[in-house]
Design an enzyme around this catalytic site. Structure first.
Site, PDB file in Angstrom:
ATOM      1  N   ASN A  96       4.448  10.245  -0.507  1.00 60.64           N
ATOM      2  CA  ASN A  96       4.391  10.964   0.770  1.00 60.64           C
ATOM      3  C   ASN A  96       3.176  11.880   0.802  1.00 60.64           C
ATOM      4  O   ASN A  96       2.824  12.489  -0.206  1.00 60.64           O
ATOM      5  CB  ASN A  96       5.668  11.784   0.977  1.00 60.64           C
ATOM      6  CG  ASN A  96       6.899  10.900   0.973  1.00 60.64           C
ATOM      7  OD1 ASN A  96       6.786   9.688   1.136  1.00 60.64           O
ATOM      8  ND2 ASN A  96       8.069  11.490   0.767  1.00 60.64           N
ATOM      9  N   VAL A  97       2.587  11.995   1.980  1.00 58.92           N
ATOM     10  CA  VAL A  97       1.402  12.831   2.116  1.00 58.92           C
ATOM     11  C   VAL A  97       1.730  14.118   2.870  1.00 58.92           C
ATOM     12  O   VAL A  97       0.868  14.929   3.134  1.00 58.92           O
ATOM     13  CB  VAL A  97       0.272  12.053   2.845  1.00 58.92           C
ATOM     14  CG1 VAL A  97      -0.139  10.821   2.054  1.00 58.92           C
ATOM     15  CG2 VAL A  97       0.670  11.665   4.273  1.00 58.92           C
ATOM     16  N   ASP A  98       3.017  14.318   3.184  1.00 63.62           N
ATOM     17  CA  ASP A  98       3.405  15.407   4.089  1.00 63.62           C
ATOM     18  C   ASP A  98       3.463  16.798   3.455  1.00 63.62           C
ATOM     19  O   ASP A  98       3.595  17.791   4.159  1.00 63.62           O
ATOM     20  CB  ASP A  98       4.757  15.082   4.761  1.00 63.62           C
ATOM     21  CG  ASP A  98       5.876  14.796   3.744  1.00 63.62           C
ATOM     22  OD1 ASP A  98       5.835  15.339   2.625  1.00 63.62           O
ATOM     23  OD2 ASP A  98       6.801  14.030   4.089  1.00 63.62           O
ATOM     24  N   HIS A 113      -0.584   8.933  -2.819  1.00 65.55           N
ATOM     25  CA  HIS A 113      -1.222   8.355  -1.630  1.00 65.55           C
ATOM     26  C   HIS A 113      -2.044   9.371  -0.842  1.00 65.55           C
ATOM     27  O   HIS A 113      -2.381   9.132   0.302  1.00 65.55           O
ATOM     28  CB  HIS A 113      -0.163   7.693  -0.738  1.00 65.55           C
ATOM     29  CG  HIS A 113       0.406   6.441  -1.346  1.00 65.55           C
ATOM     30  ND1 HIS A 113       1.455   5.743  -0.807  1.00 65.55           N
ATOM     31  CD2 HIS A 113       0.051   5.767  -2.470  1.00 65.55           C
ATOM     32  CE1 HIS A 113       1.726   4.679  -1.574  1.00 65.55           C
ATOM     33  NE2 HIS A 113       0.901   4.691  -2.598  1.00 65.55           N
ATOM     34  N   CYS A 121     -15.679  13.947   2.461  1.00 68.54           N
ATOM     35  CA  CYS A 121     -16.781  13.172   3.018  1.00 68.54           C
ATOM     36  C   CYS A 121     -16.623  11.712   2.593  1.00 68.54           C
ATOM     37  O   CYS A 121     -16.351  11.425   1.428  1.00 68.54           O
ATOM     38  CB  CYS A 121     -18.108  13.723   2.514  1.00 68.54           C
ATOM     39  SG  CYS A 121     -19.504  12.709   3.019  1.00 68.54           S
ATOM     40  N   CYS A 145     -24.159  16.257   3.211  1.00 66.66           N
ATOM     41  CA  CYS A 145     -24.954  15.039   3.411  1.00 66.66           C
ATOM     42  C   CYS A 145     -24.889  14.483   4.830  1.00 66.66           C
ATOM     43  O   CYS A 145     -25.536  13.482   5.126  1.00 66.66           O
ATOM     44  CB  CYS A 145     -24.516  13.962   2.401  1.00 66.66           C
ATOM     45  SG  CYS A 145     -22.967  13.155   2.845  1.00 66.66           S
ATOM     46  N   THR A 186      12.437   4.819  -1.152  1.00 66.53           N
ATOM     47  CA  THR A 186      11.236   3.994  -1.083  1.00 66.53           C
ATOM     48  C   THR A 186      11.635   2.532  -1.038  1.00 66.53           C
ATOM     49  O   THR A 186      12.537   2.108  -1.770  1.00 66.53           O
ATOM     50  CB  THR A 186      10.257   4.294  -2.244  1.00 66.53           C
ATOM     51  OG1 THR A 186       9.135   3.421  -2.137  1.00 66.53           O
ATOM     52  CG2 THR A 186      10.901   4.177  -3.614  1.00 66.53           C
ATOM     53  N   SER A 187      10.948   1.778  -0.159  1.00 66.32           N
ATOM     54  CA  SER A 187      11.338   0.380   0.034  1.00 66.32           C
ATOM     55  C   SER A 187      10.836  -0.508  -1.099  1.00 66.32           C
ATOM     56  O   SER A 187      11.230  -1.667  -1.187  1.00 66.32           O
ATOM     57  CB  SER A 187      10.811  -0.118   1.380  1.00 66.32           C
ATOM     58  OG  SER A 187       9.423   0.079   1.439  1.00 66.32           O
TER      59      SER A 187
HETATM   60  P1  OAD Z   1       9.196   2.881   3.644  1.00 64.50           P
HETATM   61  O1  OAD Z   1       9.204   3.304   5.078  1.00 64.50           O
HETATM   62  O2  OAD Z   1       8.664   1.539   3.294  1.00 64.50           O
HETATM   63  O3  OAD Z   1      10.665   2.942   3.073  1.00 64.50           O
HETATM   64  C1  OAD Z   1      11.510   4.024   3.310  1.00 64.50           C
HETATM   65  C2  OAD Z   1      12.772   3.833   2.515  1.00 64.50           C
HETATM   66  O4  OAD Z   1      13.553   4.993   2.669  1.00 64.50           O
HETATM   67  C3  OAD Z   1      13.618   2.633   2.949  1.00 64.50           C
HETATM   68  O5  OAD Z   1      13.993   1.896   1.801  1.00 64.50           O
HETATM   69  C4  OAD Z   1      14.834   3.291   3.616  1.00 64.50           C
HETATM   70  O6  OAD Z   1      16.028   2.564   3.374  1.00 64.50           O
HETATM   71  C5  OAD Z   1      14.899   4.627   2.891  1.00 64.50           C
HETATM   72  N1  OAD Z   1      15.511   5.746   3.627  1.00 64.50           N
HETATM   73  C6  OAD Z   1      15.477   6.056   4.934  1.00 64.50           C
HETATM   74  N2  OAD Z   1      16.117   7.201   5.191  1.00 64.50           N
HETATM   75  C7  OAD Z   1      16.578   7.659   4.008  1.00 64.50           C
HETATM   76  C8  OAD Z   1      17.310   8.810   3.586  1.00 64.50           C
HETATM   77  N3  OAD Z   1      17.698   9.752   4.447  1.00 64.50           N
HETATM   78  N4  OAD Z   1      17.593   8.938   2.269  1.00 64.50           N
HETATM   79  C9  OAD Z   1      17.214   8.002   1.369  1.00 64.50           C
HETATM   80  N5  OAD Z   1      16.523   6.889   1.708  1.00 64.50           N
HETATM   81  C10 OAD Z   1      16.200   6.727   3.000  1.00 64.50           C
HETATM   82  O7  OAD Z   1       8.436   4.031   2.866  1.00 64.50           O
HETATM   83  P2  OAD Z   1       7.731   4.012   1.449  1.00 64.50           P
HETATM   84  O8  OAD Z   1       8.498   3.182   0.477  1.00 64.50           O
HETATM   85  O9  OAD Z   1       7.442   5.413   1.110  1.00 64.50           O
HETATM   86  O10 OAD Z   1       1.425   3.905   1.984  1.00 64.50           O
HETATM   87  O11 OAD Z   1       6.385   3.287   1.799  1.00 64.50           O
HETATM   88  C11 OAD Z   1       5.448   3.161   0.772  1.00 64.50           C
HETATM   89  C12 OAD Z   1       4.063   3.236   1.321  1.00 64.50           C
HETATM   90  O12 OAD Z   1       3.903   2.276   2.359  1.00 64.50           O
HETATM   91  C13 OAD Z   1       3.716   4.534   2.003  1.00 64.50           C
HETATM   92  O13 OAD Z   1       3.351   5.566   1.138  1.00 64.50           O
HETATM   93  C14 OAD Z   1       2.549   4.126   2.838  1.00 64.50           C
HETATM   94  C15 OAD Z   1       3.090   2.837   3.401  1.00 64.50           C
HETATM   95  O14 OAD Z   1       2.217   1.895   3.719  1.00 64.50           O
HETATM   96  C16 OAD Z   1       0.215   4.365   2.323  1.00 64.50           C
HETATM   97  O15 OAD Z   1       0.023   5.010   3.337  1.00 64.50           O
HETATM   98  C17 OAD Z   1      -0.828   4.031   1.345  1.00 64.50           C
END
Ligand code: OAD
Length: 240
Positions: A96-98, A113, A121, A145, A186-187
């Site tokens: 997460n970047v938040d 990330h 830059c 630059c 995370t998915s």
């Molecule tokens: P995703 O949006 O792919 O997955 C979010 C996950 O969180 C899913 O598996 C949901 O089931 C789960 N979820 C939703 N609400 C929840 C809750 N309240 N408690 C627990 N789980 C919950 O997000 P990321 O896996 O973070 O990359 O995605 C990975 C990367 O893909 C991100 O960092 C981003 C994106 O492309 C970049 O920007 C480089």
């Protein structure tokens, strides 16, 4: 379910967008891969920035603006409290970047990330001091630059900072069989973060996943899968 950690346990937590969902930050898969009709992959890529830097800045400016209105939730707070208990036996790698983990008090954080409120830059990589939003041109340029300033985000097609990967790798190797790896919200589709569970298993660590809607494959990749909201599950799991 509640953890009983051994005295030697070393905990590596990996978080994704799901941990911030209860704070009101939309997950990536939840956006259906689209933002204002543009593929997220397009606005979050070097090609997208080259083609239309103003569009990319608007995307991140909206996220910056929305980010100022959200607060950490009990999931972030439980992770920060676990770190206070474990000290150097703890490391948090977040996709997460938040900045919500840091806002909750997490200190040993690796922002794999990037960071939403940082910029640099695109040519000489000098960090840019201004954290504000850029909805309209003129877009910011580098004082050193003259290059274009870009968000300090790891975009699609870009590599992660090698120092970040080294720190995670060292933590896993040092912990070995004492490693407890916990992925939250995370998915598991974006690498290399998605592969950390396999590395943890290779080194003999125990692996856990907490996710609202775990992928079917997760049950084979993790020793324990807990289905639920991180803000509800984590405080109980850590008994915090
Ligand atoms: P995703 O949006 O792919 O997955 C979010 C996950 O969180 C899913 O598996 C949901 O089931 C789960 N979820 C939703 N609400 C929840 C809750 N309240 N408690 C627990 N789980 C919950 O997000 P990321 O896996 O973070 O990359 O995605 C990975 C990367 O893909 C991100 O960092 C981003 C994106 O492309 C970049 O920007 C480089």
């Amino acid at each position: 379910m509640q953890w009983t950690l051994s005295e030697n346990a070393q905990v590596l937590v990996l978080t994704g967008a799901g941990v911030s969902a209860e704070s009101g930050v939309p997950t990536f898969r939840g956006m259906d891969g689209l933002w204002e009709g543009h593929a997220v992959q397009q606005v979050a890529s070097p090609e997208g920035f080259y083609a239309d830097p103003a569009l990319v800045w608007r995307f991140y400016s909206l996220r910056r603006e929305a980010g100022l209105k959200v607060k950490p939730n009990p999931g972030h707070e439980a992770i920060a409290a676990l770190e206070r208990q474990l000290g150097d036996r703890f490391l948090l790698a977040t996709q997460n970047v938040d900045g919500l983990h840091q806002a909750a008090g997490s200190e040993r954080v690796i922002p794999m990330h990037g960071e939403l409120y940082k910029s640099r830059c695109e040519h000489c990589e000098t960090p840019f001091y201004d954290e504000s939003t850029y909805f309209e041109p003129p877009l910011p340029t580098c004082d050193d630059c003259g290059g274009k300033i870009r968000p300090h985000i790891v975009w699609f097609g870009e590599g992660l900072e090698s120092s970040h990967l080294t720190r995670i790798d060292q933590f896993i190797r040092k912990a070995g069989k004492n490693l407890v790896f916990l992925a939250v919200g995370t998915s598991g589709v974006v690498y290399p973060a998605a592969g950390l569970v396999d590395v943890a298993r290779r080194f003999g660590g125990k692996t856990w996943l907490v996710d609202l809607d775990p992928a079917r494959e997760a049950y084979a990749r993790y020793d324990h899968v807990i289905k639920g909201k991180s803000g509800e599950v984590l405080p109980k799991l850590f008994a915090i």
